[in-house]
Design a protein around this motif. Structure first.
Motif, PDB file in Angstrom:
ATOM      1  N   ASP A   1       0.879  -1.070   0.024  1.00  0.00           N
ATOM      2  CA  ASP A   1       0.079   0.003   0.081  1.00  0.00           C
ATOM      3  C   ASP A   1       0.889   1.167   0.052  1.00  0.00           C
ATOM      4  O   ASP A   1       0.349   2.194   0.254  1.00  0.00           O
ATOM      5  CB  ASP A   1      -0.864  -0.072   1.147  1.00  0.00           C
ATOM      6  N   ARG A   2       2.025   1.116  -0.163  1.00  0.00           N
ATOM      7  CA  ARG A   2       3.013   2.126  -0.133  1.00  0.00           C
ATOM      8  C   ARG A   2       2.953   3.015  -1.577  1.00  0.00           C
ATOM      9  O   ARG A   2       2.530   2.458  -2.501  1.00  0.00           O
ATOM     10  CB  ARG A   2       4.518   1.835   0.213  1.00  0.00           C
ATOM     11  N   ASP A   3       3.509   4.379  -1.609  1.00  0.00           N
ATOM     12  CA  ASP A   3       3.322   4.828  -2.918  1.00  0.00           C
ATOM     13  C   ASP A   3       4.857   4.607  -3.417  1.00  0.00           C
ATOM     14  O   ASP A   3       5.032   4.691  -4.662  1.00  0.00           O
ATOM     15  CB  ASP A   3       3.327   6.610  -2.589  1.00  0.00           C
ATOM     16  N   GLU A   4       6.035   4.553  -2.766  1.00  0.00           N
ATOM     17  CA  GLU A   4       7.282   4.022  -3.138  1.00  0.00           C
ATOM     18  C   GLU A   4       7.968   3.496  -2.131  1.00  0.00           C
ATOM     19  O   GLU A   4       7.420   3.267  -0.956  1.00  0.00           O
ATOM     20  CB  GLU A   4       8.048   5.465  -3.585  1.00  0.00           C
ATOM     21  N   VAL A   5       8.987   2.616  -2.520  1.00  0.00           N
ATOM     22  CA  VAL A   5       9.813   1.931  -1.477  1.00  0.00           C
ATOM     23  C   VAL A   5      11.312   2.164  -1.683  1.00  0.00           C
ATOM     24  O   VAL A   5      11.689   2.731  -2.590  1.00  0.00           O
ATOM     25  CB  VAL A   5       9.487   0.336  -1.687  1.00  0.00           C
ATOM     26  N   ASP A   6      12.051   1.468  -0.830  1.00  0.00           N
ATOM     27  CA  ASP A   6      13.350   1.483  -0.939  1.00  0.00           C
ATOM     28  C   ASP A   6      13.886  -0.008  -1.046  1.00  0.00           C
ATOM     29  O   ASP A   6      13.453  -0.756  -0.492  1.00  0.00           O
ATOM     30  CB  ASP A   6      14.128   2.156   0.390  1.00  0.00           C
ATOM     31  N   LEU A   7      14.900  -0.170  -1.691  1.00  0.00           N
ATOM     32  CA  LEU A   7      15.439  -1.675  -1.662  1.00  0.00           C
ATOM     33  C   LEU A   7      15.889  -2.339  -0.427  1.00  0.00           C
ATOM     34  O   LEU A   7      15.721  -3.261  -0.184  1.00  0.00           O
ATOM     35  CB  LEU A   7      16.669  -1.468  -2.746  1.00  0.00           C
ATOM     36  N   ALA A   8      16.217  -1.397   0.481  1.00  0.00           N
ATOM     37  CA  ALA A   8      16.604  -2.032   1.694  1.00  0.00           C
ATOM     38  C   ALA A   8      15.718  -2.564   2.498  1.00  0.00           C
ATOM     39  O   ALA A   8      15.808  -3.511   3.352  1.00  0.00           O
ATOM     40  CB  ALA A   8      17.250  -0.749   2.588  1.00  0.00           C
ATOM     41  N   GLU A   9      14.396  -2.104   2.065  1.00  0.00           N
ATOM     42  CA  GLU A   9      13.100  -2.691   2.864  1.00  0.00           C
ATOM     43  C   GLU A   9      12.880  -4.073   2.449  1.00  0.00           C
ATOM     44  O   GLU A   9      11.910  -4.721   2.901  1.00  0.00           O
ATOM     45  CB  GLU A   9      11.988  -1.874   2.655  1.00  0.00           C
ATOM     46  N   PHE A  10      13.547  -4.619   1.384  1.00  0.00           N
ATOM     47  CA  PHE A  10      13.219  -5.962   1.036  1.00  0.00           C
ATOM     48  C   PHE A  10      14.565  -6.842   1.375  1.00  0.00           C
ATOM     49  O   PHE A  10      14.680  -7.968   0.629  1.00  0.00           O
ATOM     50  CB  PHE A  10      13.025  -6.127  -0.763  1.00  0.00           C
ATOM     51  N   ALA A  11      15.099  -6.493   2.439  1.00  0.00           N
ATOM     52  CA  ALA A  11      16.554  -7.338   2.626  1.00  0.00           C
ATOM     53  C   ALA A  11      16.006  -8.844   3.086  1.00  0.00           C
ATOM     54  O   ALA A  11      16.888  -9.592   2.883  1.00  0.00           O
ATOM     55  CB  ALA A  11      17.260  -6.519   3.992  1.00  0.00           C
ATOM     56  N   ASP A  12      14.862  -9.083   3.604  1.00  0.00           N
ATOM     57  CA  ASP A  12      14.116 -10.191   4.205  1.00  0.00           C
ATOM     58  C   ASP A  12      13.618 -10.865   3.068  1.00  0.00           C
ATOM     59  O   ASP A  12      13.099 -12.045   3.400  1.00  0.00           O
ATOM     60  CB  ASP A  12      13.698 -10.015   5.504  1.00  0.00           C
ATOM     61  N   ASP A  13      13.311 -10.300   1.987  1.00  0.00           N
ATOM     62  CA  ASP A  13      12.475 -10.955   0.747  1.00  0.00           C
ATOM     63  C   ASP A  13      13.242 -11.986   0.036  1.00  0.00           C
ATOM     64  O   ASP A  13      14.440 -11.686  -0.176  1.00  0.00           O
ATOM     65  CB  ASP A  13      11.624 -10.089   0.162  1.00  0.00           C
ATOM     66  N   GLU A  14      12.419 -12.887  -0.563  1.00  0.00           N
ATOM     67  CA  GLU A  14      13.091 -13.694  -1.524  1.00  0.00           C
ATOM     68  C   GLU A  14      12.898 -13.073  -2.922  1.00  0.00           C
ATOM     69  O   GLU A  14      11.855 -12.408  -3.025  1.00  0.00           O
ATOM     70  CB  GLU A  14      12.416 -15.235  -1.521  1.00  0.00           C
ATOM     71  N   TRP A  15      13.993 -13.046  -3.700  1.00  0.00           N
ATOM     72  CA  TRP A  15      13.819 -12.488  -4.993  1.00  0.00           C
ATOM     73  C   TRP A  15      13.713 -13.728  -6.133  1.00  0.00           C
ATOM     74  O   TRP A  15      14.388 -14.645  -6.121  1.00  0.00           O
ATOM     75  CB  TRP A  15      15.113 -11.751  -5.178  1.00  0.00           C
ATOM     76  N   ILE A  16      13.103 -13.193  -7.112  1.00  0.00           N
ATOM     77  CA  ILE A  16      12.798 -13.974  -8.301  1.00  0.00           C
ATOM     78  C   ILE A  16      13.736 -13.305  -9.501  1.00  0.00           C
ATOM     79  O   ILE A  16      13.231 -11.905  -9.478  1.00  0.00           O
ATOM     80  CB  ILE A  16      11.214 -13.826  -8.717  1.00  0.00           C
ATOM     81  N   THR A  17      14.433 -13.989  -9.764  1.00  0.00           N
ATOM     82  CA  THR A  17      15.627 -13.223 -10.712  1.00  0.00           C
ATOM     83  C   THR A  17      15.815 -13.967 -12.067  1.00  0.00           C
ATOM     84  O   THR A  17      15.124 -14.969 -12.263  1.00  0.00           O
ATOM     85  CB  THR A  17      16.768 -12.898 -10.023  1.00  0.00           C
ATOM     86  N   TRP A  18      16.892 -13.687 -12.855  1.00  0.00           N
ATOM     87  CA  TRP A  18      16.913 -14.085 -14.022  1.00  0.00           C
ATOM     88  C   TRP A  18      18.085 -15.311 -14.054  1.00  0.00           C
ATOM     89  O   TRP A  18      18.353 -15.581 -13.078  1.00  0.00           O
ATOM     90  CB  TRP A  18      17.772 -13.143 -15.038  1.00  0.00           C
ATOM     91  N   GLY A  19      18.319 -15.801 -14.874  1.00  0.00           N
ATOM     92  CA  GLY A  19      19.549 -17.124 -14.876  1.00  0.00           C
ATOM     93  C   GLY A  19      20.692 -16.759 -14.452  1.00  0.00           C
ATOM     94  O   GLY A  19      21.181 -15.560 -14.797  1.00  0.00           O
TER      95      GLY A  19
END
Length: 332
Positions: A183-201
């Motif tokens: 529900d945020r208007d914008e975020v900072d990368l540091a706020e995703f330190a504990d999230d799993e990332w879906i990335t490329w090969g």
């Protein structure tokens, strides 16, 4: 007299390093490569290939002739460019490639526009990751490639290539609609330190960029899933399996249950088209560069008008733009 097609086969062998690689680059069979080389050896009266384990290698005579072949083929390319420029017609065959989101977001508009404006031009397109697209242009397997780099990680270009900017492509973070930050208007990368990332090969340019960017923010990435294609990544986000970077180009339609948010430190990737400098005067190359840049302008304009979640495929004719600069002045 030396046969040009056989010299082209020798050049492909020297560049690819194998019969199978040469066959793939020339779009012929391995048997055809072997036959062409046998004929060339009879023409010059010397062995050009020698066995090397299960493969082959060029002999000293083969390497010497391959060096001449590369120069001869470059001169032929220049002659063709000059003749096309003198004739002023956009015709013949053009081989192009783009990374997947650019193929989806730019090619439908640009290639349809080329067909409408220049019916005598035959365009053959394919999807390739940026590194392979650049390699294809260097080898001569492709005439143009749409590639990318990121605002903080440039893509190195080999000598002899020219580039022109197609689009500055903004990137957001895509997260599940039920995410704590949704529900945020914008975020900072540091706020995703504990999230799993879906990335490329592993080893892909965009994956390496993401790892570099997160680590520069003091985040050791938790990589949960890998997917080469952006829509697969977004489907995994929709399933609640992690977050991913979602560039604008080719992103829509977003699946249900996915929210995209801008970052406080804006992220952009630079989408550009590359071609060989010795093909700079070809009207077909210039026409394709112009069509791609116009399609890029359409994507950019749509993004400004409709906000973050905008499809890269833009309906209708692209707006008129000035013809693209070529040569060294096109570099961006």
């Amino acid at each position: 007299m030396l046969n040009l097609e056989r010299l082209r086969t020798l050049d492909a062998l020297a560049r690819h390093g194998s019969v199978s690689g040469a066959a793939e680059g020339l779009h012929i069979t391995t048997s055809a490569v072997s036959q062409q080389m046998s004929k060339l050896e009879r023409e010059v009266g010397q062995r050009l290939l020698a066995k090397n384990g299960r493969g082959v290698r060029l002999t000293d005579a083969g390497r010497l002739l391959a060096e001449h072949a590369a120069r001869i083929l470059s001169q032929v390319e220049l002659a063709q460019s000059d003749l096309e420029a003198q004739r002023g017609q956009v015709a013949g065959e053009l081989r192009v490639a783009a990374f997947p989101t650019a193929a989806r977001g730019l090619f439908p508009v640009a290639l349809a526009d080329l067909r409408r404006r220049h019916p005598a031009l035959r365009v053959r397109s394919r999807e390739l990751e940026p590194e392979r697209g650049i390699a294809g242009v260097v080898r001569g397997d492709l005439d143009l490639a749409v590639v990318l780099d990121w605002y903080n990680k440039p893509m190195p270009l080999p000598d002899g290539l020219v580039k022109a900017l197609v689009l500055d492509d903004p990137a957001d973070v895509a997260l599940p609609a039920g995410h704590r930050l949704a529900d945020r208007d914008e975020v900072d990368l540091a706020e995703f330190a504990d999230d799993e990332w879906i990335t490329w090969g592993e080893g892909e340019f965009c994956h390496e960029w993401l790892m570099f960017t997160l680590r520069s923010k003091g985040i050791e990435p938790i990589v949960g899933h890998r997917a080469a294609e952006s829509h697969t990544q977004l489907a995994l986000v929709a399933a609640g399996l992690g977050v991913c970077i979602a560039p604008l180009l080719g992103r829509d339609p977003l699946p249900d249950g996915v929210v995209t948010l801008p970052l406080r430190q804006r992220m952009r990737r630079h989408v550009f088209v590359v071609w060989r400098a010795d093909a700079d005067r070809r009207p077909s190359v210039r026409a394709a560069v112009q069509a791609l840049r116009e399609a890029g302008e359409s994507v950019g304009a749509a993004g400004e008008n409709t906000g973050r979640a905008v499809s890269g495929g833009v309906a209708g004719a692209p707006p008129t733009a000035e013809p693209p600069a070529t040569g060294a002045s096109a570099a961006s």
